[in-house]
Design a protein around this motif. Structure first.
Motif, PDB file in Angstrom:
ATOM      1  N   LEU A  18       0.838  -1.204   0.000  1.00  0.00           N
ATOM      2  CA  LEU A  18       0.000   0.000   0.000  1.00  0.00           C
ATOM      3  C   LEU A  18       0.872   1.252   0.000  1.00  0.00           C
ATOM      4  N   CYS A  19       0.509   2.234  -0.825  1.00  0.00           N
ATOM      5  CA  CYS A  19       1.295   3.465  -0.962  1.00  0.00           C
ATOM      6  C   CYS A  19       2.646   3.089  -1.573  1.00  0.00           C
ATOM      7  N   ALA A  20       2.589   2.593  -2.791  1.00  0.00           N
ATOM      8  CA  ALA A  20       3.704   1.809  -3.332  1.00  0.00           C
ATOM      9  C   ALA A  20       4.754   2.596  -4.114  1.00  0.00           C
ATOM     10  N   ALA A  21       4.390   3.736  -4.689  1.00  0.00           N
ATOM     11  CA  ALA A  21       5.330   4.412  -5.607  1.00  0.00           C
ATOM     12  C   ALA A  21       6.378   5.207  -4.842  1.00  0.00           C
ATOM     13  N   PRO A  22       7.599   5.312  -5.391  1.00  0.00           N
ATOM     14  CA  PRO A  22       8.033   4.886  -6.727  1.00  0.00           C
ATOM     15  C   PRO A  22       8.431   3.422  -6.854  1.00  0.00           C
ATOM     16  N   GLY A  23       8.248   2.624  -5.801  1.00  0.00           N
ATOM     17  CA  GLY A  23       8.327   1.189  -6.002  1.00  0.00           C
ATOM     18  C   GLY A  23       9.586   0.490  -5.501  1.00  0.00           C
ATOM     19  N   GLY A  24      10.394   1.153  -4.700  1.00  0.00           N
ATOM     20  CA  GLY A  24      11.590   0.486  -4.172  1.00  0.00           C
ATOM     21  C   GLY A  24      11.225  -0.776  -3.399  1.00  0.00           C
ATOM     22  N   LYS A  25      10.152  -0.669  -2.609  1.00  0.00           N
ATOM     23  CA  LYS A  25       9.773  -1.832  -1.786  1.00  0.00           C
ATOM     24  C   LYS A  25       9.003  -2.852  -2.624  1.00  0.00           C
ATOM     25  N   THR A  26       8.238  -2.373  -3.610  1.00  0.00           N
ATOM     26  CA  THR A  26       7.559  -3.316  -4.528  1.00  0.00           C
ATOM     27  C   THR A  26       8.614  -4.188  -5.197  1.00  0.00           C
ATOM     28  N   VAL A  44      -0.656  -0.752  -4.646  1.00  0.00           N
ATOM     29  CA  VAL A  44      -1.713   0.260  -4.718  1.00  0.00           C
ATOM     30  C   VAL A  44      -1.089   1.635  -4.476  1.00  0.00           C
ATOM     31  N   GLU A  45      -1.375   2.561  -5.380  1.00  0.00           N
ATOM     32  CA  GLU A  45      -0.813   3.910  -5.282  1.00  0.00           C
ATOM     33  C   GLU A  45      -1.842   4.907  -5.804  1.00  0.00           C
ATOM     34  N   ARG A  46      -1.996   6.019  -5.078  1.00  0.00           N
ATOM     35  CA  ARG A  46      -3.027   6.996  -5.442  1.00  0.00           C
ATOM     36  C   ARG A  46      -2.620   7.860  -6.638  1.00  0.00           C
ATOM     37  N   ASP A  47      -1.329   8.145  -6.752  1.00  0.00           N
ATOM     38  CA  ASP A  47      -0.860   9.120  -7.738  1.00  0.00           C
ATOM     39  C   ASP A  47      -0.480   8.420  -9.052  1.00  0.00           C
ATOM     40  N   SER A  65       0.894   9.482 -11.858  1.00  0.00           N
ATOM     41  CA  SER A  65       2.212   9.678 -12.472  1.00  0.00           C
ATOM     42  C   SER A  65       3.298   8.981 -11.642  1.00  0.00           C
ATOM     43  N   ARG A  66       3.118   8.932 -10.324  1.00  0.00           N
ATOM     44  CA  ARG A  66       4.086   8.182  -9.515  1.00  0.00           C
ATOM     45  C   ARG A  66       3.967   6.683  -9.801  1.00  0.00           C
ATOM     46  N   MET A  67       2.725   6.228 -10.068  1.00  0.00           N
ATOM     47  CA  MET A  67       2.565   4.811 -10.422  1.00  0.00           C
ATOM     48  C   MET A  67       3.268   4.516 -11.749  1.00  0.00           C
ATOM     49  N   ALA A  87      -5.295   3.781  -7.051  1.00  0.00           N
ATOM     50  CA  ALA A  87      -6.501   3.962  -6.227  1.00  0.00           C
ATOM     51  C   ALA A  87      -6.111   4.541  -4.876  1.00  0.00           C
ATOM     52  N   ASP A  88      -7.103   5.079  -4.205  1.00  0.00           N
ATOM     53  CA  ASP A  88      -6.913   5.565  -2.839  1.00  0.00           C
ATOM     54  C   ASP A  88      -7.028   4.353  -1.910  1.00  0.00           C
ATOM     55  N   ALA A  89      -5.948   4.059  -1.215  1.00  0.00           N
ATOM     56  CA  ALA A  89      -5.925   2.859  -0.367  1.00  0.00           C
ATOM     57  C   ALA A  89      -6.946   2.934   0.764  1.00  0.00           C
ATOM     58  N   ARG A  90      -7.454   4.124   1.063  1.00  0.00           N
ATOM     59  CA  ARG A  90      -8.467   4.218   2.111  1.00  0.00           C
ATOM     60  C   ARG A  90      -9.805   3.659   1.638  1.00  0.00           C
ATOM     61  N   LEU A 131       2.509  -1.395   4.558  1.00  0.00           N
ATOM     62  CA  LEU A 131       1.958  -0.036   4.452  1.00  0.00           C
ATOM     63  C   LEU A 131       3.102   0.949   4.702  1.00  0.00           C
ATOM     64  N   ASP A 132       3.585   1.549   3.610  1.00  0.00           N
ATOM     65  CA  ASP A 132       4.674   2.529   3.696  1.00  0.00           C
ATOM     66  C   ASP A 132       3.997   3.901   3.600  1.00  0.00           C
ATOM     67  N   ALA A 133       3.515   4.374   4.725  1.00  0.00           N
ATOM     68  CA  ALA A 133       2.567   5.485   4.725  1.00  0.00           C
ATOM     69  C   ALA A 133       3.215   6.825   4.371  1.00  0.00           C
TER      70      ALA A 133
HETATM   71  C1  SAM Z   1       6.476   7.106   1.371  1.00  0.00           C
HETATM   72  S1  SAM Z   1       5.889   7.111  -0.247  1.00  0.00           S
HETATM   73  C2  SAM Z   1       5.976   5.407  -0.650  1.00  0.00           C
HETATM   74  C3  SAM Z   1       7.345   4.927  -1.081  1.00  0.00           C
HETATM   75  C4  SAM Z   1       7.288   3.542  -1.686  1.00  0.00           C
HETATM   76  N1  SAM Z   1       6.647   2.574  -0.817  1.00  0.00           N
HETATM   77  C5  SAM Z   1       8.646   3.011  -2.082  1.00  0.00           C
HETATM   78  O1  SAM Z   1       9.211   2.191  -1.390  1.00  0.00           O
HETATM   79  O2  SAM Z   1       9.149   3.422  -3.128  1.00  0.00           O
HETATM   80  C6  SAM Z   1       4.167   7.300   0.028  1.00  0.00           C
HETATM   81  C7  SAM Z   1       3.296   7.138  -1.208  1.00  0.00           C
HETATM   82  O3  SAM Z   1       1.940   7.081  -0.762  1.00  0.00           O
HETATM   83  C8  SAM Z   1       1.118   7.617  -1.767  1.00  0.00           C
HETATM   84  N2  SAM Z   1      -0.196   7.876  -1.136  1.00  0.00           N
HETATM   85  C9  SAM Z   1      -0.535   8.894  -0.308  1.00  0.00           C
HETATM   86  N3  SAM Z   1      -1.807   8.767   0.101  1.00  0.00           N
HETATM   87  C10 SAM Z   1      -2.295   7.631  -0.471  1.00  0.00           C
HETATM   88  C11 SAM Z   1      -3.539   6.962  -0.442  1.00  0.00           C
HETATM   89  N4  SAM Z   1      -4.563   7.446   0.266  1.00  0.00           N
HETATM   90  N5  SAM Z   1      -3.691   5.826  -1.150  1.00  0.00           N
HETATM   91  C12 SAM Z   1      -2.662   5.329  -1.885  1.00  0.00           C
HETATM   92  N6  SAM Z   1      -1.450   5.931  -1.963  1.00  0.00           N
HETATM   93  C13 SAM Z   1      -1.266   7.061  -1.266  1.00  0.00           C
HETATM   94  C14 SAM Z   1       1.895   8.833  -2.222  1.00  0.00           C
HETATM   95  O4  SAM Z   1       1.478   9.244  -3.502  1.00  0.00           O
HETATM   96  C15 SAM Z   1       3.337   8.291  -2.206  1.00  0.00           C
HETATM   97  O5  SAM Z   1       3.685   7.791  -3.472  1.00  0.00           O
END
Ligand code: SAM
Length: 431
Positions: free
Chosen positions: A227-235, A248-251, A253-255, A274-277, A290-292
């Motif tokens: 959850l909150c995956a972009a830019p994807g280092g942990k994915t 799952v990532e809300r943004d 362009s970051r996805m 999508a919005d993970a909420r 969850l990398d919030a």
């Molecule tokens: C700390 S970064 C994640 C870094 C990522 N896990 C990595 O390892 O590359 C937080 C991400 O959460 C996304 N984000 C913020 N609110 C979100 C939500 N409600 N649902 C999904 N993604 C969300 C942001 O756009 C941002 O890309």
């Protein structure tokens, strides 16, 4: 004529300190200049941002009244170039005066010349007397970081090295292997020249940022929700370990960046914008990372502007979002499943306090983590808290488990407060 490096560094400082822009965004907005000048401007502006408190303390005795913000920034640039970046005295003073003239600050050219000459004559001796780590750290951060504040602030004075994660079995030549499994290259190493980068064998990831996925420890073939995956280092880490990842990532362009990164690494994951909420899977997951989103104060070595831009009152909105994301993650977790919560923040309210609240609110159980490669990072509660004083970014990581259906039923029976089982369980006592 002012020189292009000083000119660009001045634009960066004005953007960050007066228009509250992030440094990367300010760099993107610079007009086209030689890459060498751009890199030097970035280094100079970052040096001012790291040491603004110290630079102001050095300038203080030589200023009879507060100069306009643009003039103060020129003075900071001149003083930083001389005191920290080994610029010869005549060049540090002369380029600052030229810069003032080119910015229509001619009336201040004499003041800038006089003050910087004094800095050149007395500044180095003055530096010896100053408590630089304290001066370069805002009071709110110093008090929030408690006993680690000095070690963190001392580390902030230096540029961070370049850490990478590698595909299992690949060792990037020339990289220093770290006990936690990452590889380290000197600060400033060009990413594209990293051994294995072109072949898709490595990706840039701070050693601390590599810990959450390792601590989730997915099994090959296991379904994992990122959850909150972009830019994807942990994915990438999870996929490289053989997990079947849903990211799952809300943004959007970051996805797109995440997808590009996975492609370069020849890895695959299901990606959902999508919005993970709000988004919910058809089936709950046995493992969730969850990398919030957070204040990112743990990354201030790389982003020194953050300590200037963040204010204590900013934290309330981000902690509310973290709670909502924890609520959603708990809903999507299968009974008996595990959840790793991570933030690259040094602020206790984004870390242990969120987990304490989640345990109380959601009935999740905190499971102590073990990190033999870095035992000093494990807190008495069993969470992991790294900080720059340990040579890596600041991260908070906790593991939560959802009681299995059988256990959950038992808890329902004793649910009316106070619940004796909770009172006896040390994990709940901490909550
Ligand atoms: C700390 S970064 C994640 C870094 C990522 N896990 C990595 O390892 O590359 C937080 C991400 O959460 C996304 N984000 C913020 N609110 C979100 C939500 N409600 N649902 C999904 N993604 C969300 C942001 O756009 C941002 O890309």
């Amino acid at each position: 004529m002012s020189d292009p490096t000083r000119d660009a560094a001045f634009s960066l400082l004005q953007a960050v300190l007066t228009r509250h822009s992030l440094l990367d965004a300010a760099l993107d907005a610079l007009p086209a200049i030689e890459p060498r000048d751009r890199a030097a401007a970035h280094r100079l502006a970052a040096c001012v941002l790291r040491h603004a408190g110290t630079l102001d303390a050095v300038l203080e005795p030589f200023l009879r009244r507060e100069p306009p913000p643009a003039v103060r920034n020129i003075l900071r640039l001149g003083a930083a170039a001389f005191l920290f970046l080994e610029t010869p005295p005549h060049a540090a003073v002369g380029t600052a005066v030229d810069l003032a003239r080119s910015k229509k600050l001619e009336p201040f050219a004499g003041l800038i010349n006089a003050v910087l000459r004094k800095v050149v004559a007395h500044g180095a001796a003055e530096l010896e007397e100053l408590d630089m780590p304290r001066l370069d750290t805002p009071a709110w951060a110093w008090s929030a970081w408690g006993k680690d504040a000095r070690a963190i602030a001392e580390a902030h004075a230096h540029e961070a090295p370049l850490d990478v994660s590698a595909m299992p079995g690949f060792t990037p030549e020339g990289g220093e292997p770290l006990p936690t499994g990452s590889f380290r290259f000197p600060a400033g190493t060009p990413v594209a020249e990293l051994p294995g980068f072109a072949e898709g064998k490595v990706w840039v990831q701070d050693a601390a940022a590599a810990l959450p996925a390792k601590l989730l420890a997915p099994k090959p073939g296991e379904r994992v929700l990122d959850l909150c995956a972009a830019p994807g280092g942990k994915t990438a880490q999870l996929a490289a370990l053989g997990a079947r990842v849903t990211a799952v990532e809300r943004d959007k362009s970051r996805m797109a960046t995440l997808t590009g990164n996975l492609k370069r690494l020849n890895l695959a994951a299901e990606t959902i914008v999508a919005d993970a909420r709000k988004w919910r899977p058809a089936e709950p997951f046995p493992a969730i990372l969850l990398d919030a989103p957070c204040s990112a104060t743990g990354t201030a070595r790389r982003h020194p502007e953050l300590l200037h831009l963040r204010k204590p009152m900013d934290f309330a909105s981000v902690t509310a979002l973290q709670d909502k994301l924890l609520d959603a993650a708990a809903e999507m977790l299968a009974p008996g499943g595990r959840l790793i919560y991570a933030v690259c923040s040094l602020q206790p309210e984004e870390g242990a306090a969120r987990i304490d609240a989640a345990c109380t609110r959601l009935g999740l159980k905190r499971e102590p983590l073990s990190l033999p490669a870095l035992p000093e990072a494990v807190t008495p509660q069993g969470d992991v808290r790294t900080h720059p004083g340990m040579g890596m970014d600041g991260f908070f990581i906790a593991r939560l488990v959802k009681p299995s259906a059988h256990k959950a039923e038992e808890e329902v029976e004793c649910a009316s407060p106070p619940c004796l089982a909770r009172e006896l369980d040390p994990a709940y006592r901490d909550a």
